[in-house]
Design a protein around this motif. Structure first.
Motif, PDB file in Angstrom:
ATOM      1  N   SER A  41       5.469  29.664 -39.855  1.00 43.52           N
ATOM      2  CA  SER A  41       4.488  29.783 -41.023  1.00 43.52           C
ATOM      3  C   SER A  41       4.901  28.622 -42.120  1.00 43.52           C
ATOM      4  O   SER A  41       3.993  27.775 -42.713  1.00 43.52           O
ATOM      5  CB  SER A  41       4.566  31.055 -41.828  1.00 43.52           C
ATOM      6  N   VAL A  42       6.397  28.464 -42.320  1.00 46.16           N
ATOM      7  CA  VAL A  42       6.595  27.568 -43.344  1.00 46.16           C
ATOM      8  C   VAL A  42       6.056  26.020 -42.803  1.00 46.16           C
ATOM      9  O   VAL A  42       5.364  25.258 -43.327  1.00 46.16           O
ATOM     10  CB  VAL A  42       8.148  27.469 -43.320  1.00 46.16           C
ATOM     11  N   ALA A  43       6.171  25.667 -41.326  1.00 49.80           N
ATOM     12  CA  ALA A  43       5.848  24.612 -40.958  1.00 49.80           C
ATOM     13  C   ALA A  43       4.300  24.153 -41.095  1.00 49.80           C
ATOM     14  O   ALA A  43       4.080  23.130 -41.372  1.00 49.80           O
ATOM     15  CB  ALA A  43       6.384  24.437 -39.419  1.00 49.80           C
ATOM     16  N   GLU A  44       3.640  25.201 -40.960  1.00 48.39           N
ATOM     17  CA  GLU A  44       2.171  25.231 -40.759  1.00 48.39           C
ATOM     18  C   GLU A  44       1.764  25.271 -42.153  1.00 48.39           C
ATOM     19  O   GLU A  44       0.757  24.332 -42.457  1.00 48.39           O
ATOM     20  CB  GLU A  44       1.597  26.446 -40.156  1.00 48.39           C
ATOM     21  N   ARG A  45       2.230  25.876 -43.228  1.00 47.31           N
ATOM     22  CA  ARG A  45       1.738  25.807 -44.411  1.00 47.31           C
ATOM     23  C   ARG A  45       2.001  24.301 -45.068  1.00 47.31           C
ATOM     24  O   ARG A  45       1.019  23.679 -45.733  1.00 47.31           O
ATOM     25  CB  ARG A  45       2.762  26.775 -45.599  1.00 47.31           C
ATOM     26  N   ASN A  46       3.138  23.697 -44.634  1.00 45.82           N
ATOM     27  CA  ASN A  46       3.408  22.353 -45.169  1.00 45.82           C
ATOM     28  C   ASN A  46       2.595  21.488 -44.368  1.00 45.82           C
ATOM     29  O   ASN A  46       2.168  20.425 -45.226  1.00 45.82           O
ATOM     30  CB  ASN A  46       4.981  22.050 -45.005  1.00 45.82           C
ATOM     31  N   ALA A  47       2.226  21.520 -43.258  1.00 48.31           N
ATOM     32  CA  ALA A  47       1.229  20.451 -42.576  1.00 48.31           C
ATOM     33  C   ALA A  47       0.088  20.727 -43.173  1.00 48.31           C
ATOM     34  O   ALA A  47      -0.815  19.631 -43.228  1.00 48.31           O
ATOM     35  CB  ALA A  47       1.431  21.033 -40.946  1.00 48.31           C
ATOM     36  N   GLN A  48      -0.349  21.821 -43.571  1.00 53.81           N
ATOM     37  CA  GLN A  48      -1.620  22.018 -44.214  1.00 53.81           C
ATOM     38  C   GLN A  48      -1.840  21.450 -45.540  1.00 53.81           C
ATOM     39  O   GLN A  48      -2.852  20.808 -45.859  1.00 53.81           O
ATOM     40  CB  GLN A  48      -1.942  23.438 -44.198  1.00 53.81           C
ATOM     41  N   ARG A  49      -0.702  21.444 -46.290  1.00 51.95           N
ATOM     42  CA  ARG A  49      -0.427  20.960 -47.485  1.00 51.95           C
ATOM     43  C   ARG A  49      -0.829  19.463 -47.502  1.00 51.95           C
ATOM     44  O   ARG A  49      -1.495  18.616 -48.118  1.00 51.95           O
ATOM     45  CB  ARG A  49       0.553  21.160 -48.310  1.00 51.95           C
ATOM     46  N   LEU A  50      -0.074  18.898 -46.391  1.00 51.16           N
ATOM     47  CA  LEU A  50      -0.115  17.307 -46.058  1.00 51.16           C
ATOM     48  C   LEU A  50      -1.538  16.886 -45.783  1.00 51.16           C
ATOM     49  O   LEU A  50      -1.904  15.927 -46.210  1.00 51.16           O
ATOM     50  CB  LEU A  50       0.937  16.965 -45.081  1.00 51.16           C
ATOM     51  N   LEU A  51      -2.031  17.749 -44.949  1.00 52.35           N
ATOM     52  CA  LEU A  51      -3.319  17.492 -44.618  1.00 52.35           C
ATOM     53  C   LEU A  51      -4.505  17.624 -45.873  1.00 52.35           C
ATOM     54  O   LEU A  51      -5.310  16.848 -45.765  1.00 52.35           O
ATOM     55  CB  LEU A  51      -3.810  18.451 -43.436  1.00 52.35           C
ATOM     56  N   GLY A  52      -4.276  18.441 -46.683  1.00 51.47           N
ATOM     57  CA  GLY A  52      -4.812  18.350 -47.895  1.00 51.47           C
ATOM     58  C   GLY A  52      -5.099  17.405 -48.823  1.00 51.47           C
ATOM     59  O   GLY A  52      -5.723  16.708 -49.305  1.00 51.47           O
ATOM     60  N   LEU A  53      -3.460  16.713 -48.845  1.00 49.44           N
ATOM     61  CA  LEU A  53      -3.377  15.638 -49.388  1.00 49.44           C
ATOM     62  C   LEU A  53      -4.109  14.470 -48.938  1.00 49.44           C
ATOM     63  O   LEU A  53      -4.736  13.480 -49.451  1.00 49.44           O
ATOM     64  CB  LEU A  53      -1.863  15.303 -49.563  1.00 49.44           C
ATOM     65  N   VAL A  54      -4.065  14.222 -47.456  1.00 54.83           N
ATOM     66  CA  VAL A  54      -4.789  13.210 -46.698  1.00 54.83           C
ATOM     67  C   VAL A  54      -6.411  13.493 -47.135  1.00 54.83           C
ATOM     68  O   VAL A  54      -7.058  12.240 -47.289  1.00 54.83           O
ATOM     69  CB  VAL A  54      -4.408  13.513 -45.285  1.00 54.83           C
ATOM     70  N   GLY A  55      -6.925  14.629 -47.251  1.00 53.38           N
ATOM     71  CA  GLY A  55      -8.155  14.819 -47.394  1.00 53.38           C
ATOM     72  C   GLY A  55      -8.564  14.342 -49.021  1.00 53.38           C
ATOM     73  O   GLY A  55      -9.534  13.717 -49.168  1.00 53.38           O
ATOM     74  N   ASP A  56      -7.841  14.754 -49.830  1.00 57.55           N
ATOM     75  CA  ASP A  56      -7.853  14.079 -51.196  1.00 57.55           C
ATOM     76  C   ASP A  56      -7.907  12.502 -51.343  1.00 57.55           C
ATOM     77  O   ASP A  56      -8.606  11.790 -51.997  1.00 57.55           O
ATOM     78  CB  ASP A  56      -6.567  14.857 -51.980  1.00 57.55           C
ATOM     79  N   LEU A  57      -6.990  11.949 -50.663  1.00 60.35           N
ATOM     80  CA  LEU A  57      -6.969  10.492 -50.412  1.00 60.35           C
ATOM     81  C   LEU A  57      -8.266   9.972 -49.951  1.00 60.35           C
ATOM     82  O   LEU A  57      -8.612   8.763 -50.463  1.00 60.35           O
ATOM     83  CB  LEU A  57      -5.764   9.959 -49.666  1.00 60.35           C
ATOM     84  N   LEU A  58      -8.754  10.427 -48.856  1.00 57.38           N
ATOM     85  CA  LEU A  58      -9.973  10.028 -48.133  1.00 57.38           C
ATOM     86  C   LEU A  58     -11.224  10.093 -49.263  1.00 57.38           C
ATOM     87  O   LEU A  58     -12.051   9.283 -49.257  1.00 57.38           O
ATOM     88  CB  LEU A  58     -10.054  10.892 -46.952  1.00 57.38           C
ATOM     89  N   PHE A  59     -11.158  11.356 -49.988  1.00 56.01           N
ATOM     90  CA  PHE A  59     -12.294  11.785 -51.151  1.00 56.01           C
ATOM     91  C   PHE A  59     -12.219  10.406 -51.891  1.00 56.01           C
ATOM     92  O   PHE A  59     -13.331  10.119 -52.263  1.00 56.01           O
ATOM     93  CB  PHE A  59     -11.931  13.087 -51.520  1.00 56.01           C
ATOM     94  N   THR A  60     -11.147  10.347 -52.611  1.00 55.13           N
ATOM     95  CA  THR A  60     -10.881   9.169 -53.339  1.00 55.13           C
ATOM     96  C   THR A  60     -11.300   7.909 -53.103  1.00 55.13           C
ATOM     97  O   THR A  60     -12.099   7.048 -53.811  1.00 55.13           O
ATOM     98  CB  THR A  60      -9.466   9.141 -54.308  1.00 55.13           C
TER      99      THR A  60
END
Length: 579
Positions: free
Chosen positions: A394-413
């Motif tokens: 769960s910890v690994a998955e949650r942190n991977a999801q956070r990184l994926l969200g950050l990547v999505g934010d970078l793509l959005f900008t």
């Protein structure tokens, strides 16, 4: 007036080793208090914890020593290296892989990454990896733990990515600060020279010819900036070599012959002229020239980007500063147009955005793969995972999801900057969208002991992109919760005000310094209150929210008082509303 050199050194100097060590030392003090008060809940190997505290103390003493003696190079490696060793021992002595203090490893990693030089990225990544793997030295059976090995592989990669980003921005910051210092010194030097020349001129008119020759030398020496002087009507009466180099016309072809607006993009001039909104019935004899000097004529400083048209028809983007020229009586006799070619700067910005987009795309695929395999491991038939293993996953998955969200934010900008961001407008109840965002945030509010309140006043039916407006509301509410301490309040209000539908998110949190409000919607900007209080984030949420609101034809404003709270005001225009 001369600015003291000591003040300039303070203004442009890098943080001292002790200033960098202070937050790490504070966290170790906090850890010491925790393990002392409740050792049964945290301490597994007491003597190792003592070693960790001792190393942290030594690191802090070294930081004080280096700061007192003005030594920076040694502190860049010795102090964070000791901190990483201390954190490694602290993890071993407080539960190893389950230690509550593992996250502190990021602090010395960031310290190392901030130093000048790419090698510090390697030092940061290796140091973080050593701190994370130190429990293996005390318990070799951890090598057989899949979740520990996954974290041991993924986390150093994350640290390396963080180190690369921090190092790049640190290097850029250092270069800008050096450039700013040089520019400030140059401007102060020129100011001092000008004052000295003015005193000499007042003392003796015999030096007038000498000063005139000096001015002409400076005038013809400026070849990288275009300087064009005009009279009050816009006719050119001064044309420096920089203007000749930039636009391809000689001074004999322009002075007394051409007008300043002849070298501007006519479409830009027309657009700017429409923005000025002259009073009804007022006749503007030369709207193009008025568009260039109106702000300056009204007494405001005017520096903005324009497009020059050169002799060969090429277009040159410039940053243009317009100032008034006065005679001895203080009357306006003309205008001075000082332009810097920003072609290279724009190209650099474009390449930077392309790089961000490329890196984001390259990160999305492996992150999606990691998340997919974590889900497969969790759901694989015939494999019974222990509670600890499930927690690790769960910890690994949650942190991977956070990184994926950050990547999505970078793509959005990157989409926003490239102009490909679009909204899909449909008729929606804005109060329903806001209510959904509030309900989604309520568990986080309850966990943080913050009172989250929704107040809807009147009907709010709009034509909006529900997904994007929901994203904007999520960002604003999440920010309010993060910046509000326990026992505080966050109030979300939806109202209809004349030609606008307004959503206000008001909190009683730490607030934002007034000097930082104009930078709040800049990419990667973090308010000082956020950094001081270690509020998580990378500085993209408000940029995304601003882009979404702007795409809807709306406005996003903010008012704040440090220590008392902040209010974000998202307004959508009434003309988008279906009635």
């Amino acid at each position: 007036m001369r600015v003291p050199a000591s003040f300039r050194r303070v203004l442009f100097s890098a943080p001292t080793p002790f200033l960098k060590q202070a937050p790490i030392a504070a966290f170790f003090v906090f850890a010491l208090v925790v393990v002392t008060l409740v050792p049964e809940s945290f301490v597994t190997i007491p003597f190792v914890v003592n070693i960790a505290m001792g190393l942290a103390l030594v690191a802090t003493i070294f930081a004080l020593y280096y700061t007192h003696h003005g030594i920076m190079s040694g502190a860049a490696l010795v102090v964070p290296a000791l901190d990483l060793l201390a954190l490694g021992f602290l993890r071993v002595g407080t539960g190893a892989t389950t230690s509550a203090f593992s996250a502190l490893v990021i602090l010395p990693v960031v310290w190392l990454a901030m130093e000048h030089g790419r090698r510090f990225v390697v030092y940061a990544a290796l140091g973080g990896a050593i701190a994370l793997l130190m429990p293996v030295a005390f318990n070799l059976s951890l090598l057989a733990d899949p979740s520990f090995m996954v974290r041991s592989l993924v986390t150093p990669v994350v640290y390396a990515i963080v180190a690369i980003v921090v190092n790049s921005f640190s290097r850029l910051w250092q270069e800008r600060m050096q450039g700013t210092q040089l520019l400030a010194d140059e401007r102060l030097t020129r100011l001092e020279e000008s004052l000295k020349n003015a005193e000499e001129l007042a003392a003796s008119e015999a030096r007038l010819a000498e000063l005139e020759r000096m001015f002409r030398g400076l005038w013809y020496a400026v070849t990288e900036q275009s300087i064009i002087g005009t009279d009050r009507t816009g006719k050119i009466d001064a044309w420096n070599p920089g203007a000749e180099k930039m636009l391809g016309f000689l001074d004999t072809e322009t002075e007394g012959i051409r007008r300043i607006e002849d070298f501007h993009d006519p479409i830009e001039l027309a657009s700017r002229s429409k923005e000025l909104n002259y009073p009804a019935g007022e006749t503007v004899l030369n709207p193009g020239f008025s568009a260039l000097v109106e702000e300056t004529r009204m007494g405001s400083a005017d520096v903005r980007e324009w497009t020059y048209v050169a002799a060969d028809g090429s277009r040159v983007p410039v940053e243009l500063a317009v100032t008034q020229r006065f005679n001895e009586a203080g009357e306006t006799i003309g205008y001075l147009f000082v332009a810097n070619d920003v072609t290279k700067a724009k190209e650099l910005a474009r390449l930077k955005d392309e790089f961000v987009g490329l890196i984001s795309h390259e990160l999305r695929t492996p992150l999606s793969s990691i998340i997919g395999y974590l889900e497969l491991l969790r759901d694989e038939d015939g494999v019974e995972l222990s509670a600890n293993q499930l927690r690790y996953l769960s910890v690994a998955e949650r942190n991977a999801q956070r990184l994926l969200g950050l990547v999505g934010d970078l793509l959005f900008t990157a989409q926003v900057d490239s102009g490909v961001f679009r909204v899909n407008l449909t008729e929606q109840h804005l109060d329903h969208i806001v209510s959904a965002s509030v309900e989604s945030a309520r568990p986080a509010a309850d966990s943080a002991s913050v009172t989250l309140t929704l107040d809807i006043k009147g009907d709010a039916v709009c034509r909006v992109d529900a997904l994007r407006i929901g994203q904007a509301c999520d960002n604003l509410i999440s920010n309010a919760l993060k910046f509000t301490p326990r026992g505080g309040n966050v109030t979300v209000t939806v109202t209809s005000e004349n030609d606008w539908v307004v959503v206000e998110i008001r909190d009683t949190g730490m607030g934002i310094a007034s000097a930082e409000l104009d930078k709040l919607f800049s990419r990667f900007f973090r308010a000082s209150t956020a950094t001081r209080n270690a509020v998580p984030g990378v500085g993209l949420g408000l940029v995304i929210t601003k882009a979404i609101v702007t795409a809807h034809g709306g406005e996003l404003g903010v008012t704040s008082e440090e220590g008392k709270g902040t209010c974000f005001r998202m307004a959508l225009p009434r003309h988008l509303i279906s009635v």
